[in-house]
Design an enzyme around this catalytic site. Structure first.
Site, PDB file in Angstrom:
ATOM      1  N   ASP A   1       7.855  -2.476   2.707  1.00 63.22           N
ATOM      2  CA  ASP A   1       8.806  -1.862   1.780  1.00 63.22           C
ATOM      3  C   ASP A   1      10.200  -1.629   2.367  1.00 63.22           C
ATOM      4  O   ASP A   1      10.330  -1.051   3.452  1.00 63.22           O
ATOM      5  CB  ASP A   1       8.303  -0.487   1.322  1.00 63.22           C
ATOM      6  CG  ASP A   1       6.905  -0.521   0.763  1.00 63.22           C
ATOM      7  OD1 ASP A   1       6.315  -1.609   0.677  1.00 63.22           O
ATOM      8  OD2 ASP A   1       6.395   0.557   0.430  1.00 63.22           O
TER       9      ASP A   1
ATOM     10  N   GLU B   1       3.910   3.474  -6.744  1.00 64.77           N
ATOM     11  CA  GLU B   1       4.608   3.664  -5.481  1.00 64.77           C
ATOM     12  C   GLU B   1       6.106   3.423  -5.656  1.00 64.77           C
ATOM     13  O   GLU B   1       6.559   2.842  -6.644  1.00 64.77           O
ATOM     14  CB  GLU B   1       4.067   2.693  -4.409  1.00 64.77           C
ATOM     15  CG  GLU B   1       2.623   2.941  -4.038  1.00 64.77           C
ATOM     16  CD  GLU B   1       2.134   2.063  -2.902  1.00 64.77           C
ATOM     17  OE1 GLU B   1       1.466   2.600  -1.995  1.00 64.77           O
ATOM     18  OE2 GLU B   1       2.412   0.847  -2.915  1.00 64.77           O
TER      19      GLU B   1
END
Length: 505
Positions: free
Chosen positions: A31, A213
């Protein structure tokens, strides 16, 4: 997530390392975190395993760029330790030193990240929000001694994105984070980044096939009109994407400083799989996840980067010693189309600066049933601009990074209003059972044509269709010798209105 498996010795070639996309030199990344423009520099932080090329030892890696096209890797910015892994989060420039971390002459950068506390630590099993600060422009970081600053005693509370909410006399920091397994975005406010008060929650809504998320919340003018502003809430989920595995969705609505109200929710509560195609997706491909936007981008531009991988096979892609690229940076805008608002995305950066030799081009060409390799159009790193008019063909399009008729197909099925990326013959697909795929997205002709801009790199294809109204991002792993570009049609003919292939240095 899959069992962690290191790259096989046969996969140690670096021929897949991208020319246009950021990768770490010899480690794992996932990420993007803490994206911020500061001091004339774009800072990209990211989830990083500094000790290997599979997921683990989560820390924040760091890279910088002045043009969003070329990146310089720096040492690990915020490292895990015996008590915590450093999960995703964001960075703000605390201009007024609300946190007190600054000095009379330096306003701090403050990172807000998730502490994933390890066994044996004081907060074992909990995910909570913590702070670190930098006084040298983001190159070295000091963890706050009062961490964590926000805990819900939850094992799945993570990924804080913090923004400054300008409410005039009543302005404050706003955090959006997730209770991942509850499919819920939680919003908090703070005056000093240390003490947080719950504002509201959002969700479950639309896609809930996997954990939520990496949320983001930002305002955008509609059609560039500063007097008409809507708020966009993005939420990534894994699995549950429109073509399986990881993906990102977005909601459009209003935010009053306390509550986000969506005007684009299709379903509430649990997932309705048959309705996945009705939701608004940041990208319809298999490999665009955890996308978040830059803080303080110049000229109020909204710029985003995503992780170019998919948790179904992320630890297994055949690259070494590095593993996983980032997407291209994208500028997003909000446009109204037939009464519906949608995000439109375009690659950011001066791509003309990377153009190599004179482009290959043709126009007014009919594609007959079959495959035609285009002499003079071969390459490994390219921008392709093409416009099609459908004819009698059931399907038509391009074959990228090919070897004759074999390669990655980017096609249109006009009778089904479908854009597709077929990577079943794209090169190496044997490293994971779910990689070989035909992935699709909805697409409508625009004044009778289909216009695509495609960025081809050594291990990826990013498709921007109909001026960025639809995007598809896909990893591919072709042989070094597979450089052909071909056109094809199935069951009839179609017309290439124009085609330009630019080799990118």
């Amino acid at each position: 997530m899959d069992t962690l498996t290191p790259a096989s010795p046969a996969a140690t070639t670096d021929s897949y390392r991208p020319a246009l996309h950021y990768t770490a030199k010899d480690t794992w990344l996932n990420d993007p975190n803490g994206l911020i423009f500061h001091g004339g520099v774009y800072h990209l932080y990211y989830q990083n395993n500094p000790l290997g090329n599979v997921w683990g030892n989560m820390s924040w890696g760091h890279a910088t760029s002045t043009d969003l096209l070329t990146w310089t890797e720096h040492p690990v910015a915020i490292a895990c330790d015996e008590n915590e892994d450093i999960f995703s989060g964001s960075i703000v420039h605390d201009r007024d030193n609300t946190s007190g971390f600054g000095t009379p002459s330096v306003a701090p950068l403050v990172a807000i990240y998730t502490s994933a506390f390890k066994p044996g630590s004081t907060h074992e099993g909990v995910q909570a929000q913590s702070l670190a600060y930098s006084l040298d422009g983001g190159y070295t970081w000091i963890k706050h001694t009062g961490n964590p600053v926000l805990s819900r005693a939850s094992a799945e509370f993570r990924d804080p994105k913090v923004i400054w909410y300008d409410g005039g006399a009543d302005s404050y920091w706003v955090m959006v984070a997730v209770e991942a397994k509850d499919f819920q975005v939680v919003l908090y406010k703070s005056r000093d980044l240390k003490t947080w008060e719950l504002l509201s929650t959002f969700g479950p809504a639309n896609a809930t096939g996997g954990v939520w998320e990496c949320p983001d919340l930002f305002p955008l003018p509609v059609d560039g009109n500063p007097d008409v502003v809507k708020w966009v809430l993005t939420v990534n989920l894994n699995p549950g994407g429109p073509n399986n595995g990881s993906a990102g969705q977005y909601f459009i609505g209003d935010f009053d400083g306390t509550t986000f109200t969506s005007a684009s929710t299709v379903t509430e509560g649990t997932l309705e799989p048959a309705r996945l195609g009705e939701y608004q997706w940041l990208d319809w491909g298999r490999d665009y996840y955890a996308a978040v936007s830059f803080s303080d981008a110049p000229d109020n531009r909204r710029l985003m980067i995503g992780w170019m991988n998919n948790w179904e096979y992320a630890n297994h892609i055949p690259t070494a010693p590095w593993r996983s690229p980032m997407s291209l940076a994208r500028e997003v805008s909000l446009q109204a189309n037939k009464g519906k608002l949608r995000l439109v995305q375009q690659p950011a950066g001066d791509w003309h600066a990377l153009a190599g030799t004179e482009p290959f081009s043709l126009s007014g060409t009919t594609i007959q049933d079959g495959v035609q390799v285009l002499a003079g159009a071969a390459g490994t790193v390219q921008r392709i601009d093409v416009s099609f008019t459908p004819g009698s063909a059931e399907e038509f399009g391009l074959i990228l990074r090919g070897d004759g008729a074999r390669g990655t197909r980017v096609g249109i099925r006009p009778g089904q209003d479908t854009l597709l990326v077929d990577r079943r013959e794209s090169g190496r697909t044997d490293f994971h059972a779910s990689f070989s795929s035909i992935d699709t997205a909805p697409i409508l002709a625009k004044q009778g044509t289909y216009d695509l801009t495609i960025y081809v790199d050594r291990c990826s294809v990013e498709v921007f269709a109909q001026d960025g109204q639809v995007t598809m991002t896909e990893l591919i792993f072709p042989a070094e010798s597979s450089t052909d570009l071909a056109v094809y049609a199935v069951g009839g003919a179609a017309t290439i209105n124009s085609l330009q292939v630019t080799q990118l240095a």
